[in-house]
Design a protein around this motif. Structure first.
Motif, PDB file in Angstrom:
ATOM      1  N   VAL A 212     172.712  79.086  91.122  1.00 38.21           N
ATOM      2  CA  VAL A 212     172.058  78.601  89.785  1.00 38.21           C
ATOM      3  C   VAL A 212     170.915  78.172  89.748  1.00 38.21           C
ATOM      4  CG1 VAL A 212     172.639  77.442  87.620  1.00 38.21           C
ATOM      5  CG2 VAL A 212     174.298  78.915  88.369  1.00 38.21           C
ATOM      6  N   PHE A 213     170.748  77.032  90.804  1.00 37.58           N
ATOM      7  CA  PHE A 213     169.515  76.119  91.319  1.00 37.58           C
ATOM      8  C   PHE A 213     168.276  77.195  91.577  1.00 37.58           C
ATOM      9  CE2 PHE A 213     167.044  74.233  94.526  1.00 37.58           C
ATOM     10  CZ  PHE A 213     166.170  73.386  93.954  1.00 37.58           C
ATOM     11  N   HIS A 214     168.549  78.146  92.585  1.00 39.09           N
ATOM     12  CA  HIS A 214     167.678  78.975  92.859  1.00 39.09           C
ATOM     13  C   HIS A 214     167.128  79.952  91.735  1.00 39.09           C
ATOM     14  CE1 HIS A 214     168.420  78.176  97.484  1.00 39.09           C
ATOM     15  NE2 HIS A 214     167.491  77.332  96.843  1.00 39.09           N
ATOM     16  N   PHE A 215     168.095  80.414  90.965  1.00 40.27           N
ATOM     17  CA  PHE A 215     167.585  81.159  89.976  1.00 40.27           C
ATOM     18  C   PHE A 215     166.582  80.568  88.895  1.00 40.27           C
ATOM     19  CE2 PHE A 215     168.309  82.366  85.148  1.00 40.27           C
ATOM     20  CZ  PHE A 215     168.112  83.979  85.471  1.00 40.27           C
ATOM     21  N   PHE A 216     166.910  79.369  88.639  1.00 35.67           N
ATOM     22  CA  PHE A 216     165.972  78.759  87.563  1.00 35.67           C
ATOM     23  C   PHE A 216     164.787  78.179  88.115  1.00 35.67           C
ATOM     24  CE2 PHE A 216     169.983  78.546  84.945  1.00 35.67           C
ATOM     25  CZ  PHE A 216     169.382  78.847  83.711  1.00 35.67           C
ATOM     26  N   GLN A 217     164.743  78.176  89.656  1.00 36.28           N
ATOM     27  CA  GLN A 217     163.468  77.642  90.284  1.00 36.28           C
ATOM     28  C   GLN A 217     162.372  78.821  89.744  1.00 36.28           C
ATOM     29  OE1 GLN A 217     164.351  76.919  94.533  1.00 36.28           O
ATOM     30  NE2 GLN A 217     163.307  74.944  94.066  1.00 36.28           N
ATOM     31  N   GLY A 218     162.927  79.981  89.486  1.00 30.14           N
ATOM     32  CA  GLY A 218     161.854  81.073  89.109  1.00 30.14           C
ATOM     33  C   GLY A 218     161.609  81.276  87.866  1.00 30.14           C
ATOM     34  N   ILE A 219     162.207  80.276  86.913  1.00 24.07           N
ATOM     35  CA  ILE A 219     162.090  80.648  85.568  1.00 24.07           C
ATOM     36  C   ILE A 219     160.849  79.563  84.697  1.00 24.07           C
ATOM     37  CG2 ILE A 219     163.220  80.328  83.391  1.00 24.07           C
ATOM     38  CD1 ILE A 219     163.886  82.690  85.166  1.00 24.07           C
ATOM     39  N   GLU A 220     160.186  80.043  84.224  1.00 29.26           N
ATOM     40  CA  GLU A 220     159.192  78.983  83.355  1.00 29.26           C
ATOM     41  C   GLU A 220     159.914  78.983  82.072  1.00 29.26           C
ATOM     42  OE1 GLU A 220     156.349  76.362  83.117  1.00 29.26           O
ATOM     43  OE2 GLU A 220     156.823  77.997  84.731  1.00 29.26           O
ATOM     44  N   PRO A 221     160.443  77.881  81.656  1.00 28.37           N
ATOM     45  CA  PRO A 221     161.045  77.493  80.300  1.00 28.37           C
ATOM     46  C   PRO A 221     159.891  77.616  79.224  1.00 28.37           C
ATOM     47  CG  PRO A 221     161.576  75.681  81.851  1.00 28.37           C
ATOM     48  CD  PRO A 221     160.431  76.631  82.483  1.00 28.37           C
ATOM     49  N   SER A 222     160.573  78.578  78.168  1.00 29.16           N
ATOM     50  CA  SER A 222     159.789  78.965  77.141  1.00 29.16           C
ATOM     51  C   SER A 222     160.266  78.026  75.765  1.00 29.16           C
ATOM     52  CB  SER A 222     159.600  80.444  76.887  1.00 29.16           C
ATOM     53  OG  SER A 222     160.938  80.873  76.720  1.00 29.16           O
ATOM     54  N   THR A 223     161.290  77.452  75.958  1.00 28.52           N
ATOM     55  CA  THR A 223     161.959  76.993  74.839  1.00 28.52           C
ATOM     56  C   THR A 223     162.735  75.675  75.401  1.00 28.52           C
ATOM     57  OG1 THR A 223     164.220  78.022  74.930  1.00 28.52           O
ATOM     58  CG2 THR A 223     162.456  79.228  73.567  1.00 28.52           C
ATOM     59  N   LYS A 224     162.886  74.909  74.298  1.00 25.18           N
ATOM     60  CA  LYS A 224     163.654  73.532  74.642  1.00 25.18           C
ATOM     61  C   LYS A 224     164.878  73.892  75.290  1.00 25.18           C
ATOM     62  CE  LYS A 224     161.361  70.397  71.364  1.00 25.18           C
ATOM     63  NZ  LYS A 224     161.570  69.321  70.159  1.00 25.18           N
ATOM     64  N   VAL A 225     165.632  74.719  74.850  1.00 25.77           N
ATOM     65  CA  VAL A 225     167.015  75.108  75.243  1.00 25.77           C
ATOM     66  C   VAL A 225     166.724  75.471  76.942  1.00 25.77           C
ATOM     67  CG1 VAL A 225     169.083  76.575  75.394  1.00 25.77           C
ATOM     68  CG2 VAL A 225     167.982  75.877  73.190  1.00 25.77           C
ATOM     69  N   LEU A 226     165.876  76.365  77.070  1.00 26.65           N
ATOM     70  CA  LEU A 226     165.695  76.762  78.432  1.00 26.65           C
ATOM     71  C   LEU A 226     165.210  75.493  79.473  1.00 26.65           C
ATOM     72  CD1 LEU A 226     163.968  80.081  78.417  1.00 26.65           C
ATOM     73  CD2 LEU A 226     166.379  79.612  78.811  1.00 26.65           C
ATOM     74  N   SER A 227     164.404  74.924  78.738  1.00 24.82           N
ATOM     75  CA  SER A 227     163.873  73.590  79.714  1.00 24.82           C
ATOM     76  C   SER A 227     165.194  72.682  79.812  1.00 24.82           C
ATOM     77  CB  SER A 227     163.080  72.663  78.663  1.00 24.82           C
ATOM     78  OG  SER A 227     162.544  71.557  79.351  1.00 24.82           O
ATOM     79  N   TYR A 228     166.237  72.448  78.789  1.00 23.45           N
ATOM     80  CA  TYR A 228     167.143  71.670  79.348  1.00 23.45           C
ATOM     81  C   TYR A 228     168.112  72.366  80.330  1.00 23.45           C
ATOM     82  CZ  TYR A 228     166.133  68.637  74.975  1.00 23.45           C
ATOM     83  OH  TYR A 228     165.460  67.751  74.433  1.00 23.45           O
ATOM     84  N   MET A 229     168.163  73.474  80.025  1.00 25.05           N
ATOM     85  CA  MET A 229     169.156  74.319  81.048  1.00 25.05           C
ATOM     86  C   MET A 229     168.488  74.280  82.559  1.00 25.05           C
ATOM     87  SD  MET A 229     169.925  77.817  78.848  1.00 25.05           S
ATOM     88  CE  MET A 229     170.870  78.642  80.309  1.00 25.05           C
ATOM     89  N   ALA A 230     167.161  74.382  82.713  1.00 20.76           N
ATOM     90  CA  ALA A 230     166.581  74.433  83.721  1.00 20.76           C
ATOM     91  C   ALA A 230     166.713  72.768  84.676  1.00 20.76           C
ATOM     92  CB  ALA A 230     164.933  74.547  83.661  1.00 20.76           C
ATOM     93  N   LYS A 231     166.568  71.900  83.817  1.00 27.85           N
ATOM     94  CA  LYS A 231     166.713  70.375  84.064  1.00 27.85           C
ATOM     95  C   LYS A 231     168.142  70.333  84.619  1.00 27.85           C
ATOM     96  CE  LYS A 231     163.314  68.158  81.485  1.00 27.85           C
ATOM     97  NZ  LYS A 231     162.959  67.337  80.350  1.00 27.85           N
ATOM     98  N   ALA A 232     169.266  70.803  83.887  1.00 30.51           N
ATOM     99  CA  ALA A 232     170.475  70.592  84.379  1.00 30.51           C
ATOM    100  C   ALA A 232     170.779  71.479  85.698  1.00 30.51           C
ATOM    101  CB  ALA A 232     171.458  71.194  83.333  1.00 30.51           C
TER     102      ALA A 232
END
Length: 364
Positions: free
Chosen positions: A22-42
Protein backbone atom coordinates in the motif's frame (compact mmCIF):
# COMPACT_ATOMS: atom_id res chain seq x y z
CA UNK A 1 12.36 -26.13 24.18
CA UNK A 2 9.49 -27.40 22.03
CA UNK A 3 8.39 -24.94 19.38
CA UNK A 4 4.73 -24.16 18.95
CA UNK A 5 3.54 -23.36 15.45
CA UNK A 6 1.69 -20.04 15.63
CA UNK A 7 -0.54 -19.97 12.56
CA UNK A 8 -1.68 -16.44 13.35
CA UNK A 9 1.84 -15.15 12.69
CA UNK A 10 1.45 -16.12 9.04
CA UNK A 11 -1.29 -13.51 9.06
CA UNK A 12 1.06 -10.99 10.68
CA UNK A 13 3.57 -11.59 7.91
CA UNK A 14 0.76 -11.00 5.42
CA UNK A 15 -0.15 -7.69 7.09
CA UNK A 16 3.46 -6.54 6.93
CA UNK A 17 3.67 -7.30 3.20
CA UNK A 18 0.35 -5.60 2.46
CA UNK A 19 1.40 -2.51 4.42
CA UNK A 20 4.50 -2.11 2.29
CA UNK A 21 2.52 -2.71 -0.91
CA UNK A 22 0.00 0.00 0.00
CA UNK A 23 2.84 2.39 0.86
CA UNK A 24 4.57 1.88 -2.49
CA UNK A 25 1.31 2.20 -4.40
CA UNK A 26 0.59 5.63 -2.97
CA UNK A 27 4.17 6.72 -3.54
CA UNK A 28 3.32 6.88 -7.23
CA UNK A 29 0.07 8.79 -6.71
CA UNK A 30 -0.29 12.56 -6.95
CA UNK A 31 -3.30 13.36 -4.72
CA UNK A 32 -5.90 15.41 -6.57
CA UNK A 33 -8.46 15.66 -3.77
CA UNK A 34 -8.42 16.08 -0.01
CA UNK A 35 -9.59 12.51 0.42
CA UNK A 36 -6.70 11.18 -1.67
CA UNK A 37 -4.34 13.43 0.22
CA UNK A 38 -5.46 11.95 3.54
CA UNK A 39 -5.21 8.43 2.13
CA UNK A 40 -1.69 9.10 0.89
CA UNK A 41 -0.65 10.41 4.30
CA UNK A 42 -2.14 7.39 6.04
CA UNK A 43 -0.40 5.07 3.56
CA UNK A 44 2.96 6.41 4.70
CA UNK A 45 2.53 4.27 7.80
CA UNK A 46 2.74 1.30 5.45
CA UNK A 47 6.50 1.60 5.31
CA UNK A 48 6.60 0.52 8.97
CA UNK A 49 5.61 -2.90 7.70
CA UNK A 50 9.35 -3.42 7.27
CA UNK A 51 9.86 -2.85 11.00
CA UNK A 52 7.11 -5.39 11.65
CA UNK A 53 9.00 -7.84 9.41
CA UNK A 54 12.18 -7.20 11.40
CA UNK A 55 10.56 -7.79 14.79
CA UNK A 56 8.80 -10.92 13.56
CA UNK A 57 11.99 -12.29 12.00
CA UNK A 58 13.99 -11.61 15.15
CA UNK A 59 11.44 -13.58 17.17
CA UNK A 60 11.06 -16.53 14.81
CA UNK A 61 14.74 -16.98 14.04
CA UNK A 62 15.83 -16.68 17.67
CA UNK A 63 13.32 -19.24 18.92
CA UNK A 64 14.53 -21.70 16.26
CA UNK A 65 18.18 -21.10 17.16
CA UNK A 66 17.54 -21.47 20.88
CA UNK A 67 15.64 -24.71 20.33
CA UNK A 68 18.33 -26.25 18.12
CA UNK A 69 21.64 -24.98 19.53
CA UNK A 70 22.35 -28.40 21.06
CA UNK A 71 21.69 -30.31 17.83
CA UNK A 72 24.28 -31.75 15.52
CA UNK A 73 24.95 -29.61 12.46
CA UNK A 74 23.46 -26.50 14.10
CA UNK A 75 25.33 -24.02 11.88
CA UNK A 76 25.25 -26.08 8.69
CA UNK A 77 21.54 -26.75 8.91
CA UNK A 78 20.60 -23.21 9.82
CA UNK A 79 22.61 -21.54 7.05
CA UNK A 80 21.58 -24.16 4.48
CA UNK A 81 17.90 -23.68 5.27
CA UNK A 82 18.24 -19.90 5.17
CA UNK A 83 20.05 -20.11 1.85
CA UNK A 84 17.36 -22.31 0.32
CA UNK A 85 14.64 -19.94 1.47
CA UNK A 86 16.22 -16.63 0.58
CA UNK A 87 18.82 -16.88 -2.16
CA UNK A 88 16.92 -18.48 -5.07
CA UNK A 89 14.20 -15.83 -5.23
CA UNK A 90 16.59 -13.04 -4.32
CA UNK A 91 19.01 -13.72 -7.17
CA UNK A 92 16.27 -14.68 -9.62
CA UNK A 93 14.71 -11.28 -9.12
CA UNK A 94 18.04 -9.51 -9.57
CA UNK A 95 18.43 -11.27 -12.93
CA UNK A 96 14.90 -10.23 -13.89
CA UNK A 97 15.50 -6.68 -12.70
CA UNK A 98 18.80 -6.15 -14.51
CA UNK A 99 18.31 -8.17 -17.70
CA UNK A 100 14.61 -8.80 -18.36
CA UNK A 101 12.76 -5.80 -16.96
CA UNK A 102 14.71 -3.26 -19.09
CA UNK A 103 13.55 -5.12 -22.22
CA UNK A 104 9.92 -5.19 -21.07
CA UNK A 105 9.78 -1.66 -19.71
CA UNK A 106 12.13 -0.25 -22.34
CA UNK A 107 14.46 1.28 -19.80
CA UNK A 108 18.22 1.70 -19.73
CA UNK A 109 20.39 -1.18 -18.55
CA UNK A 110 22.66 -1.05 -15.50
CA UNK A 111 26.44 -1.37 -15.44
CA UNK A 112 27.82 -4.33 -13.51
CA UNK A 113 29.79 -1.97 -11.27
CA UNK A 114 26.44 -0.58 -10.11
CA UNK A 115 24.91 -4.03 -9.68
CA UNK A 116 27.64 -5.63 -7.57
CA UNK A 117 26.44 -4.16 -4.28
CA UNK A 118 23.12 -5.97 -4.65
CA UNK A 119 24.75 -9.29 -5.45
CA UNK A 120 26.82 -9.00 -2.27
CA UNK A 121 24.07 -7.72 0.05
CA UNK A 122 25.75 -4.35 0.46
CA UNK A 123 22.97 -2.30 -1.13
CA UNK A 124 21.95 -0.67 2.13
CA UNK A 125 25.56 0.39 2.75
CA UNK A 126 25.61 1.83 -0.77
CA UNK A 127 22.39 3.77 -0.21
CA UNK A 128 23.54 5.09 3.16
CA UNK A 129 26.98 6.23 2.04
CA UNK A 130 25.95 7.25 -1.49
CA UNK A 131 28.00 4.70 -3.38
CA UNK A 132 27.30 4.34 -7.09
CA UNK A 133 24.72 1.56 -6.91
CA UNK A 134 21.56 0.93 -8.94
CA UNK A 135 19.04 -1.75 -8.14
CA UNK A 136 15.72 -2.58 -6.47
CA UNK A 137 15.88 -0.13 -3.58
CA UNK A 138 13.35 -2.05 -1.48
CA UNK A 139 15.98 -4.80 -1.19
CA UNK A 140 17.72 -2.75 1.51
CA UNK A 141 15.66 -4.54 4.17
CA UNK A 142 16.68 -7.95 2.84
CA UNK A 143 20.31 -6.92 3.35
CA UNK A 144 19.60 -5.97 6.96
CA UNK A 145 17.96 -9.32 7.65
CA UNK A 146 20.73 -11.25 5.90
CA UNK A 147 23.37 -9.51 8.00
CA UNK A 148 21.40 -10.48 11.10
CA UNK A 149 21.20 -14.10 9.95
CA UNK A 150 24.97 -14.19 9.45
CA UNK A 151 26.00 -13.24 12.97
CA UNK A 152 23.04 -14.03 15.25
CA UNK A 153 23.46 -17.86 15.18
CA UNK A 154 26.97 -17.33 16.53
CA UNK A 155 25.69 -15.16 19.35
CA UNK A 156 22.96 -17.61 20.35
CA UNK A 157 25.38 -20.54 20.20
CA UNK A 158 28.18 -19.06 22.29
CA UNK A 159 26.22 -16.85 24.70
CA UNK A 160 24.16 -18.18 27.58
CA UNK A 161 20.48 -17.30 27.81
CA UNK A 162 21.23 -15.14 30.82
CA UNK A 163 23.75 -13.07 28.89
CA UNK A 164 21.65 -13.05 25.73
CA UNK A 165 19.36 -10.54 27.43
CA UNK A 166 22.39 -8.29 27.92
CA UNK A 167 23.45 -8.66 24.28
CA UNK A 168 19.97 -7.66 23.13
CA UNK A 169 20.01 -4.61 25.40
CA UNK A 170 23.46 -3.72 24.07
CA UNK A 171 22.26 -3.91 20.45
CA UNK A 172 19.29 -1.65 21.20
CA UNK A 173 21.53 0.92 22.92
CA UNK A 174 24.16 0.68 20.18
CA UNK A 175 21.62 1.28 17.41
CA UNK A 176 20.19 4.27 19.29
CA UNK A 177 23.59 5.88 19.83
CA UNK A 178 24.74 5.10 16.30
CA UNK A 179 21.68 6.87 14.87
CA UNK A 180 22.61 9.94 16.89
CA UNK A 181 26.23 9.76 15.74
CA UNK A 182 25.49 9.21 12.05
CA UNK A 183 22.86 11.92 11.87
CA UNK A 184 25.33 14.30 13.44
CA UNK A 185 27.75 13.42 10.62
CA UNK A 186 25.05 14.00 8.01
CA UNK A 187 24.33 10.38 7.10
CA UNK A 188 20.88 8.84 6.85
CA UNK A 189 19.94 6.10 9.29
CA UNK A 190 16.87 4.58 7.63
CA UNK A 191 18.65 1.92 5.54
CA UNK A 192 21.83 1.13 7.45
CA UNK A 193 22.19 -2.30 9.03
CA UNK A 194 23.50 -1.24 12.41
CA UNK A 195 20.99 1.55 12.88
CA UNK A 196 18.08 -0.83 12.27
CA UNK A 197 19.32 -3.89 14.16
CA UNK A 198 17.41 -2.91 17.28
CA UNK A 199 14.10 -4.02 15.71
CA UNK A 200 15.46 -7.53 15.13
CA UNK A 201 16.95 -7.60 18.63
CA UNK A 202 13.63 -6.54 20.14
CA UNK A 203 12.00 -9.39 18.25
CA UNK A 204 14.63 -11.74 19.68
CA UNK A 205 13.60 -10.55 23.13
CA UNK A 206 10.15 -12.04 22.50
CA UNK A 207 11.78 -15.45 22.04
CA UNK A 208 13.48 -15.15 25.42
CA UNK A 209 10.20 -14.12 27.01
CA UNK A 210 8.49 -17.09 25.42
CA UNK A 211 11.16 -19.46 26.71
CA UNK A 212 11.04 -18.12 30.26
CA UNK A 213 7.42 -17.10 30.77
CA UNK A 214 5.44 -18.33 27.77
CA UNK A 215 2.50 -16.41 26.31
CA UNK A 216 -0.59 -16.48 28.49
CA UNK A 217 -3.91 -14.74 28.36
CA UNK A 218 -3.05 -12.91 31.58
CA UNK A 219 -0.16 -11.23 29.75
CA UNK A 220 -2.41 -9.69 27.07
CA UNK A 221 -3.21 -6.62 29.16
CA UNK A 222 0.46 -5.77 29.66
CA UNK A 223 1.18 -5.93 25.93
CA UNK A 224 -1.92 -3.84 25.23
CA UNK A 225 -0.94 -1.13 27.72
CA UNK A 226 2.57 -0.95 26.30
CA UNK A 227 1.33 -0.70 22.71
CA UNK A 228 -1.34 1.89 23.46
CA UNK A 229 1.04 3.90 25.62
CA UNK A 230 3.56 4.21 22.79
CA UNK A 231 1.09 4.60 19.93
CA UNK A 232 0.12 8.22 20.58
CA UNK A 233 3.64 9.66 21.01
CA UNK A 234 4.83 7.64 18.01
CA UNK A 235 1.96 8.96 15.89
CA UNK A 236 2.72 12.53 16.96
CA UNK A 237 6.40 12.10 16.12
CA UNK A 238 5.52 10.58 12.76
CA UNK A 239 2.87 13.06 11.63
CA UNK A 240 4.15 16.32 13.12
CA UNK A 241 7.89 16.14 13.64
CA UNK A 242 9.03 13.56 11.11
CA UNK A 243 9.88 14.39 7.53
CA UNK A 244 12.30 16.62 5.69
CA UNK A 245 14.48 18.59 8.08
CA UNK A 246 13.40 16.46 11.04
CA UNK A 247 15.41 13.29 10.51
CA UNK A 248 16.68 13.38 14.08
CA UNK A 249 13.30 12.09 15.23
CA UNK A 250 14.21 8.76 13.66
CA UNK A 251 16.58 8.19 16.58
CA UNK A 252 13.56 7.60 18.79
CA UNK A 253 10.91 6.70 16.24
CA UNK A 254 12.45 3.41 15.13
CA UNK A 255 12.74 2.24 18.73
CA UNK A 256 9.13 3.13 19.49
CA UNK A 257 7.83 1.45 16.35
CA UNK A 258 9.74 -1.76 17.06
CA UNK A 259 8.41 -1.81 20.61
CA UNK A 260 4.84 -1.29 19.41
CA UNK A 261 5.15 -4.23 17.03
CA UNK A 262 6.82 -6.25 19.79
CA UNK A 263 3.71 -5.58 21.88
CA UNK A 264 1.40 -6.36 18.96
CA UNK A 265 2.96 -9.77 18.39
CA UNK A 266 3.09 -10.50 22.11
CA UNK A 267 -0.57 -9.58 22.41
CA UNK A 268 -1.63 -11.86 19.57
CA UNK A 269 0.29 -14.77 21.06
CA UNK A 270 -1.23 -14.11 24.48
CA UNK A 271 -4.81 -14.11 23.22
CA UNK A 272 -6.74 -17.34 22.99
CA UNK A 273 -6.40 -19.24 19.74
CA UNK A 274 -10.11 -18.83 19.05
CA UNK A 275 -10.10 -15.07 19.66
CA UNK A 276 -11.72 -13.27 16.73
CA UNK A 277 -8.46 -11.50 15.84
CA UNK A 278 -6.54 -14.75 15.66
CA UNK A 279 -9.35 -16.41 13.73
CA UNK A 280 -9.09 -13.72 11.08
CA UNK A 281 -5.32 -13.96 10.91
CA UNK A 282 -5.53 -17.73 10.52
CA UNK A 283 -8.13 -17.45 7.78
CA UNK A 284 -7.41 -18.58 4.23
CA UNK A 285 -6.67 -15.13 2.83
CA UNK A 286 -4.11 -14.11 5.44
CA UNK A 287 -2.65 -17.60 5.66
CA UNK A 288 -2.01 -17.77 1.93
CA UNK A 289 -0.82 -14.17 1.73
CA UNK A 290 1.65 -14.91 4.51
CA UNK A 291 2.79 -18.01 2.65
CA UNK A 292 3.75 -16.03 -0.45
CA UNK A 293 4.67 -12.83 1.42
CA UNK A 294 8.36 -13.04 0.51
CA UNK A 295 7.43 -13.05 -3.15
CA UNK A 296 4.91 -10.25 -2.67
CA UNK A 297 7.59 -8.09 -1.09
CA UNK A 298 10.13 -8.89 -3.79
CA UNK A 299 7.92 -8.67 -6.89
CA UNK A 300 5.35 -5.96 -6.16
CA UNK A 301 7.39 -2.92 -7.34
CA UNK A 302 8.05 -4.68 -10.66
CA UNK A 303 4.36 -5.58 -10.96
CA UNK A 304 3.44 -1.94 -10.33
CA UNK A 305 5.89 -0.78 -13.02
CA UNK A 306 4.49 -3.25 -15.55
CA UNK A 307 0.96 -1.99 -14.86
CA UNK A 308 2.08 1.62 -15.22
CA UNK A 309 3.75 0.81 -18.52
CA UNK A 310 0.99 -1.22 -20.16
CA UNK A 311 -2.40 -0.84 -18.49
CA UNK A 312 -2.65 1.80 -15.82
CA UNK A 313 -6.21 2.83 -15.00
CA UNK A 314 -7.37 6.33 -14.12
CA UNK A 315 -9.70 4.99 -11.46
CA UNK A 316 -7.61 4.68 -8.31
CA UNK A 317 -9.41 1.62 -6.95
CA UNK A 318 -9.20 -0.33 -10.21
CA UNK A 319 -5.56 0.65 -10.63
CA UNK A 320 -4.75 -0.56 -7.12
CA UNK A 321 -6.61 -3.86 -7.52
CA UNK A 322 -4.95 -4.48 -10.89
CA UNK A 323 -1.48 -3.93 -9.50
CA UNK A 324 -2.09 -6.02 -6.41
CA UNK A 325 -3.65 -8.81 -8.50
CA UNK A 326 -0.62 -8.90 -10.78
CA UNK A 327 1.73 -8.95 -7.79
CA UNK A 328 -0.27 -11.82 -6.27
CA UNK A 329 -0.26 -13.75 -9.54
CA UNK A 330 3.48 -13.43 -10.05
CA UNK A 331 4.21 -14.28 -6.42
CA UNK A 332 1.92 -17.33 -6.46
CA UNK A 333 3.47 -18.66 -9.67
CA UNK A 334 6.95 -18.02 -8.28
CA UNK A 335 6.18 -19.80 -5.01
CA UNK A 336 4.56 -22.90 -6.47
CA UNK A 337 6.77 -23.40 -9.51
CA UNK A 338 10.13 -22.01 -8.35
CA UNK A 339 10.56 -21.34 -4.63
CA UNK A 340 8.85 -24.56 -3.51
CA UNK A 341 11.43 -26.61 -5.41
CA UNK A 342 14.14 -25.25 -3.13
CA UNK A 343 12.00 -25.38 0.01
CA UNK A 344 11.55 -29.11 -0.47
CA UNK A 345 15.33 -29.46 -0.27
CA UNK A 346 15.19 -28.33 3.37
CA UNK A 347 14.42 -31.93 4.30
CA UNK A 348 18.11 -32.69 3.77
CA UNK A 349 19.01 -30.24 6.53
CA UNK A 350 16.64 -31.17 9.34
CA UNK A 351 17.91 -30.99 12.89
CA UNK A 352 18.53 -34.44 14.37
CA UNK A 353 17.25 -33.63 17.84
CA UNK A 354 13.84 -32.10 18.44
CA UNK A 355 13.23 -32.87 14.80
CA UNK A 356 9.47 -32.75 14.98
CA UNK A 357 9.39 -29.39 16.74
CA UNK A 358 11.85 -27.68 14.42
CA UNK A 359 9.90 -28.85 11.40
CA UNK A 360 6.96 -26.97 12.85
CA UNK A 361 8.99 -23.79 12.92
CA UNK A 362 8.12 -21.16 10.37
CA UNK A 363 9.30 -21.80 6.84
CA UNK A 364 10.63 -18.29 6.49
Amino acid sequence: MKLTYYKNLDGVRAIAALMVMVFHFFQGIEPSTKVLSYMAKAAIFGQTGVTLFFVLSGFLITRILMATKETKGYFKNFYARRTLRIFPLYYLFLLLYYFVAPLILQTKGTDFSQQIYYYTYLQNFAITFDWNAVGPTHFWSLAVEEHFYLFWPLVVFFVSKKNLWKIIAGIVIMAFLLRLFMLDLGYGVFYFTFTRFDALAIGALLALIEERYGFRETHAKKYTVLAVGLFLPTTIMWTIFSGSGNDTIQVIKFLFLATIYFSFIGLLLSLKSDHITNKVLKGKFFAYTGKISYGLYVYHPLAYSICDRFFRFEHLGIDFLTKVALAYSISAISFHFFESKFLKMKKYFNYQKQRDSTQLAYQK
